[in-house]
Design an enzyme around this catalytic site. Sequence first.
Site, PDB file in Angstrom:
ATOM      1  N   GLU A  88      21.572  50.580  40.078  1.00 54.46           N
ATOM      2  CA  GLU A  88      20.880  51.343  39.001  1.00 54.46           C
ATOM      3  C   GLU A  88      21.451  52.039  39.337  1.00 54.46           C
ATOM      4  O   GLU A  88      21.622  53.219  38.854  1.00 54.46           O
ATOM      5  CB  GLU A  88      19.312  50.906  39.114  1.00 54.46           C
ATOM      6  CG  GLU A  88      19.146  51.333  38.087  1.00 54.46           C
ATOM      7  CD  GLU A  88      17.422  51.384  38.812  1.00 54.46           C
ATOM      8  OE1 GLU A  88      17.057  50.651  38.898  1.00 54.46           O
ATOM      9  OE2 GLU A  88      16.238  52.223  37.994  1.00 54.46           O
ATOM     10  N   HIS A  93      21.324  54.541  48.687  1.00 59.08           N
ATOM     11  CA  HIS A  93      19.625  54.082  49.169  1.00 59.08           C
ATOM     12  C   HIS A  93      19.299  52.880  50.322  1.00 59.08           C
ATOM     13  O   HIS A  93      19.964  51.985  49.636  1.00 59.08           O
ATOM     14  CB  HIS A  93      18.464  54.711  48.630  1.00 59.08           C
ATOM     15  CG  HIS A  93      18.470  53.311  46.933  1.00 59.08           C
ATOM     16  ND1 HIS A  93      19.577  54.191  46.554  1.00 59.08           N
ATOM     17  CD2 HIS A  93      18.317  52.203  46.799  1.00 59.08           C
ATOM     18  CE1 HIS A  93      19.686  52.676  45.049  1.00 59.08           C
ATOM     19  NE2 HIS A  93      18.931  52.073  45.473  1.00 59.08           N
TER      20      HIS A  93
END
Length: 130
Positions: A88, A93
Amino acid sequence: MASIFSRIIAGEIPSYRVAEDEKHYAFLDINPVAEGHVLVVPKHEVDYIFDLPDDEYAALTLFAKRVAKAQRKAIPCKRIAEAVLGLEVPHAHIHLIPINCEADVDFHHKVAVTPERMTEIAKAIADKFE
Ligand code: 5GP
């Protein structure tokens, strides 16, 4: 254009911060799969985590380890699950998710957490971060 996470790190977009150092930022996922779901990001914006230089990848992992230890102390749970998706947001991360069973890591199942509770959880984790 800066990623949404770079804008969060810069303070342009608010976040529930749990930990930070010179090169990393950790904050609550806005759409958590469990209470205390944290995202750990390098401040250096690179899209794909496995494209990070080795030293930055290692440092990110070690920073995530410290955050996971704080989560474990702050939130009653059996384990902290670590996951990498990156589908997304194009800014590397790591997801850190407090779990009690396998089913707790279900990215199709989001939990509703009030802003007050998000603030409380972020503070509890931040207080345990070393
Ligand atoms: P992924 O890129 O790993 O597939 O998923 C990105 C994650 O970032 C999702 O779990 C999503 O809920 C979270 N996310 C997306 N935008 C924001 C935001 O603006 N703030 C926060 N705190 N989390 C976000």
